[in-house]
Design a protein around this motif. Structure first.
Motif, short mmCIF file in Angstrom:
data_model
loop_
_atom_site.label_atom_id
_atom_site.label_comp_id
_atom_site.label_asym_id
_atom_site.label_seq_id
_atom_site.Cartn_x
_atom_site.Cartn_y
_atom_site.Cartn_z
N ARG A 10 0.83 -1.21 0.00
CA ARG A 10 0.00 0.00 0.00
C ARG A 10 0.86 1.25 0.00
O ARG A 10 0.57 2.22 -0.71
N ILE A 11 1.95 1.24 0.79
CA ILE A 11 2.86 2.38 0.81
C ILE A 11 3.44 2.61 -0.58
O ILE A 11 3.52 3.75 -1.07
N MET A 12 3.84 1.54 -1.25
CA MET A 12 4.41 1.64 -2.59
C MET A 12 3.38 2.16 -3.58
O MET A 12 3.69 2.97 -4.47
N PHE A 13 2.12 1.70 -3.43
CA PHE A 13 1.07 2.17 -4.32
C PHE A 13 0.78 3.65 -4.08
O PHE A 13 0.56 4.41 -5.03
N GLN A 14 0.76 4.06 -2.82
CA GLN A 14 0.55 5.48 -2.52
C GLN A 14 1.61 6.35 -3.18
O GLN A 14 1.30 7.41 -3.73
N ASN A 15 2.86 5.90 -3.15
CA ASN A 15 3.92 6.66 -3.81
C ASN A 15 3.67 6.77 -5.31
O ASN A 15 3.93 7.82 -5.92
N LYS A 16 3.16 5.71 -5.91
CA LYS A 16 2.84 5.75 -7.34
C LYS A 16 1.70 6.72 -7.62
O LYS A 16 1.74 7.48 -8.59
N ILE A 17 0.68 6.71 -6.76
CA ILE A 17 -0.45 7.62 -6.94
C ILE A 17 0.02 9.07 -6.85
O ILE A 17 -0.33 9.91 -7.70
N TYR A 18 0.81 9.38 -5.84
CA TYR A 18 1.26 10.76 -5.65
C TYR A 18 2.18 11.23 -6.76
O TYR A 18 2.25 12.43 -7.05
N SER A 19 2.90 10.33 -7.39
CA SER A 19 3.86 10.73 -8.43
C SER A 19 3.31 10.58 -9.84
O SER A 19 3.99 10.92 -10.81
N SER A 20 2.06 10.11 -9.98
CA SER A 20 1.49 9.86 -11.31
C SER A 20 0.57 10.99 -11.73
O SER A 20 -0.48 11.22 -11.11
N ILE A 32 -4.01 -1.71 -13.89
CA ILE A 32 -4.83 -2.37 -12.87
C ILE A 32 -6.09 -2.96 -13.49
O ILE A 32 -6.45 -4.12 -13.21
N MET A 33 -6.74 -2.20 -14.34
CA MET A 33 -7.98 -2.68 -14.96
C MET A 33 -7.71 -3.87 -15.88
O MET A 33 -8.55 -4.77 -15.99
N ALA A 146 -8.50 7.81 -5.86
CA ALA A 146 -7.35 6.99 -5.48
C ALA A 146 -7.71 5.83 -4.55
O ALA A 146 -7.25 4.71 -4.74
N ARG A 147 -8.53 6.10 -3.55
CA ARG A 147 -8.86 5.03 -2.59
C ARG A 147 -9.64 3.90 -3.25
O ARG A 147 -9.49 2.73 -2.89
N ASN A 148 -10.50 4.25 -4.25
CA ASN A 148 -11.23 3.21 -4.98
C ASN A 148 -10.29 2.38 -5.84
O ASN A 148 -10.42 1.16 -5.94
N LEU A 149 -9.31 3.06 -6.43
CA LEU A 149 -8.34 2.36 -7.26
C LEU A 149 -7.47 1.43 -6.41
O LEU A 149 -7.12 0.33 -6.82
N LEU A 153 -6.93 -2.59 -6.69
CA LEU A 153 -5.60 -3.21 -6.70
C LEU A 153 -5.56 -4.44 -5.79
O LEU A 153 -5.06 -5.50 -6.19
N PHE A 154 -6.11 -4.31 -4.58
CA PHE A 154 -6.01 -5.40 -3.62
C PHE A 154 -7.07 -6.49 -3.81
O PHE A 154 -7.15 -7.42 -3.02
N GLU A 155 -7.83 -6.37 -4.87
CA GLU A 155 -8.67 -7.49 -5.30
C GLU A 155 -7.90 -8.41 -6.25
O GLU A 155 -8.37 -9.49 -6.59
N LEU A 156 -6.70 -7.97 -6.67
CA LEU A 156 -5.88 -8.77 -7.59
C LEU A 156 -5.11 -9.83 -6.83
O LEU A 156 -4.98 -9.78 -5.60
N ASN A 157 -4.58 -10.80 -7.55
CA ASN A 157 -3.72 -11.78 -6.90
C ASN A 157 -2.34 -11.18 -6.65
O ASN A 157 -2.00 -10.10 -7.14
N GLU A 158 -1.54 -11.88 -5.87
CA GLU A 158 -0.25 -11.34 -5.43
C GLU A 158 0.68 -11.02 -6.59
O GLU A 158 1.33 -9.96 -6.60
N ASP A 159 0.74 -11.88 -7.58
CA ASP A 159 1.63 -11.63 -8.72
C ASP A 159 1.24 -10.37 -9.48
O ASP A 159 2.11 -9.60 -9.92
N ASP A 160 -0.06 -10.14 -9.62
CA ASP A 160 -0.52 -8.96 -10.34
C ASP A 160 -0.26 -7.69 -9.53
O ASP A 160 0.07 -6.63 -10.09
N ILE A 161 -0.42 -7.77 -8.21
CA ILE A 161 -0.12 -6.62 -7.35
C ILE A 161 1.35 -6.24 -7.49
O ILE A 161 1.71 -5.06 -7.63
N ILE A 162 2.22 -7.24 -7.48
CA ILE A 162 3.66 -6.99 -7.63
C ILE A 162 3.95 -6.38 -9.00
O ILE A 162 4.81 -5.49 -9.14
#
Length: 320
Positions: A10-20, A32-33, A146-149, A153-162
């Motif tokens: 989640r921390i890593m995703f937040q960094n992506k959101i803030y920088s995108s 993600i979609m 962002a929170r919906n996205l 993200l966390f509905e995905l499997n682990e490999d897709d999240i990575i």
């Protein structure tokens, strides 16, 4: 994934959101979609036709998405409203003759600021306009921020999240620094742009006090504790390499920390942990594996304990 893994993801995703912004945010959304819905199709702009007011869709369900990623939603909300109305009408005009439009979603990168009162009111205004547009056309509509996205993200499997956020540091890993990996990391860090040139001796604050002062979470504390076990090995490495290299790497880490403070403000959620992850990601070569990641954190723990990757000046006053 265990609880720590999910937190760091989640921390890593937040960094992506803030920088995108702009296209980067659209690329993040479509990635993600694409994992979430196998039938999702991204629409790329084509010359003068652009994207025809549609950034992606799922044909079978008639779901259409338009993406907006401003640098600052607080100052761009009126532009978002204008773009929404234009894009919605454009979507209907350009696509309804070919496919049945059942649902329309406007995706906005609010950078998690929708919880702030002044932004929340504007987001609600945006939501009201989306609802009214949908009612007039008898189309289901929705607003994705962002929170919906993140939830998607966390509905995905682990490999897709990575695949979306990158290699996740495993808290349960046993740290055993690999000198070959350490060399790779150091060479990468040396090639980073330089800003600061600090020559003074390394200051050694109390390790636990420094963690507490910097508001680092227990999860990051455990990582630093584990990585710090290798302090003696890293010190031996620098002993044979000389003080020049040791100081050069220190300066690079100070630069990265100052850069993280510019990009991640103290009023943002998890700001200190996000700064830690920002430095970690910037310090690693591309396509790094777990061994490289562990070597990087061992190096970070060494400098965290012996210098000011994170704040130390107030600690000096406290300890006097």
């Amino acid at each position: 994934m265990d609880r720590d893994d999910k937190y760091l993801s989640r921390i890593m995703f937040q960094n992506k959101i803030y920088s995108s912004d702009g296209q980067n945010f659209e690329d993040l959304f479509t990635k993600i979609m694409g994992f979430r819905h196998k039938d999702f199709r991204a629409v790329k702009p084509q010359g003068r036709l652009g994207d025809m007011k549609n950034d992606g869709y799922i044909l079978d369900t008639g779901q259409f998405y338009q993406v907006y990623g401003p640098e600052n939603i607080s100052t761009s909300i009126e532009n978002a409203i204008s773009k929404l109305e234009d894009d919605f009408d454009g979507l209907i005009n350009k696509w309804s003759a070919e496919v049945k439009i059942e649902e329309f979603y406007f995706v906005v990168n609010d950078k998690y600021k929708g919880a702030f009162v002044e932004v929340h009111k504007k987001i609600m205004k945006l939501q009201d306009i989306i609802d009214s547009l949908g009612e007039s056309r008898k189309i289901k509509t929705g607003l994705i921020v962002a929170r919906n996205l993140e939830n998607l993200l966390f509905e995905l499997n682990e490999d897709d999240i990575i695949a979306v956020v990158g290699l996740i540091p495993r808290t349960h890993s046993i740290y055993n620094v690999d000198y070959n990996c350490l060399n790779d990391v150091i060479q990468h860090i040396l090639n980073l742009p330089s800003k600061n040139y600090i020559e003074e001796d390394l200051f050694v604050p109390d390790f636990n006090k420094k963690i507490e002062f910097n508001n680092l979470s227990k999860i990051i504390e455990r990582r630093l504790d584990a990585a710090a076990i290798n302090y003696g090995d890293v010190e031996t490495y620098f002993k044979y390499q000389g003080d020049f290299l040791r100081n050069e790497i220190k300066n690079k880490f100070v630069d990265l920390y100052e850069e993280s403070k510019e990009k991640i403000k103290e009023d943002e959620e998890n700001y200190s942990d996000r700064r830690y992850m920002y430095i970690l990601e910037k310090s690693m070569p591309k396509n790094s594996n777990n061994s490289v990641q562990q070597a990087t954190e061992c190096l970070m723990a060494f400098y965290f304990e012996s210098c000011d990757i994170f704040e130390q000046h107030i600690l000096e006053e406290v300890e006097k």
